[in-house]
Design a protein around this motif. Structure first.
Motif, PDB file in Angstrom:
ATOM      1  N   VAL A   1      11.823 -52.376  -9.998  1.00  0.00           N
ATOM      2  CA  VAL A   1      11.087 -53.640 -10.092  1.00  0.00           C
ATOM      3  C   VAL A   1      11.830 -54.723  -9.307  1.00  0.00           C
ATOM      4  O   VAL A   1      11.231 -55.486  -8.548  1.00  0.00           O
ATOM      5  N   ALA A   2      13.150 -54.781  -9.465  1.00  0.00           N
ATOM      6  CA  ALA A   2      13.951 -55.775  -8.742  1.00  0.00           C
ATOM      7  C   ALA A   2      13.881 -55.545  -7.241  1.00  0.00           C
ATOM      8  O   ALA A   2      13.814 -56.502  -6.457  1.00  0.00           O
TER       9      ALA A   2
ATOM     10  N   TYR B   1      10.693 -43.585 -18.314  1.00  0.00           N
ATOM     11  CA  TYR B   1      11.025 -44.529 -19.388  1.00  0.00           C
ATOM     12  C   TYR B   1      10.170 -44.257 -20.623  1.00  0.00           C
ATOM     13  O   TYR B   1      10.671 -44.234 -21.752  1.00  0.00           O
TER      14      TYR B   1
ATOM     15  N   ASP C   1      14.041 -50.989 -14.095  1.00  0.00           N
ATOM     16  CA  ASP C   1      14.350 -52.375 -13.732  1.00  0.00           C
ATOM     17  C   ASP C   1      14.850 -52.485 -12.297  1.00  0.00           C
ATOM     18  O   ASP C   1      14.538 -53.456 -11.596  1.00  0.00           O
TER      19      ASP C   1
ATOM     20  N   ARG D   1      15.463 -47.263 -18.564  1.00  0.00           N
ATOM     21  CA  ARG D   1      15.077 -48.675 -18.411  1.00  0.00           C
ATOM     22  C   ARG D   1      15.820 -49.311 -17.253  1.00  0.00           C
ATOM     23  O   ARG D   1      15.243 -50.096 -16.479  1.00  0.00           O
TER      24      ARG D   1
ATOM     25  N   THR E   1       8.556 -45.324 -14.524  1.00  0.00           N
ATOM     26  CA  THR E   1       7.779 -45.735 -15.696  1.00  0.00           C
ATOM     27  C   THR E   1       7.507 -44.537 -16.598  1.00  0.00           C
ATOM     28  O   THR E   1       7.666 -44.619 -17.824  1.00  0.00           O
TER      29      THR E   1
END
Length: 124
Positions: A114-115, A91, A111, A107, A88
């Motif tokens: 997060v996935a 990013y 991602d 990003r 984060t």
């Protein structure tokens, strides 16, 4: 895996010999090996959770699903949380002062974490 098993047996024999020769030196070595193994276990659990359930991980470790989850879920969550926070920050930094390519790459990394988190939650 044969090489790993062979190495494990060799290490066990060396540690047994060290215990007989110098127990304090052996304890230092055993402690260092234990720390190395703990770090590899965290990595292996995290990698396994990308495709496997806690039940499968428990079976691989020779314990129940519940025991595997109790022992390793917190470490896993802390590891993912740490990487999520770092991704984060990366990013945000890329969004402020990076190129569009750097922003897109950051990003994608964010991602992916997060996935990973969401995927492991579905595989309970």
């Amino acid at each position: 895996m044969d090489a790993i098993e062979s190495t494990r047996r060799q290490l066990d024999a060396q540690l047994a010999e060290a215990v007989g020769a110098d127990p304090l030196l052996a304890l230092g070595a055993i402690g260092a090996v234990g720390r190395d193994l703990a770090a590899r276990r965290v990595e292996a659990v995290r990698a396994a959770l990308r495709q496997h359930t806690w039940g499968e991980i428990g079976a691989a470790l020779g314990v129940t699903k519940q025991a595997a989850h109790q022992r390793h879920a917190k470490e896993w969550a802390e590891s993912v949380k740490s990487d999520l926070l770092a991704a984060t920050r990366d990013y945000k930094d890329a969004a402020r002062s990076g190129t569009p390519e750097e922003k897109a790459a950051a990003r994608l990394r964010l991602d992916a974490f997060v996935a990973e988190f969401k995927g492991a939650r579905r595989r309970r």
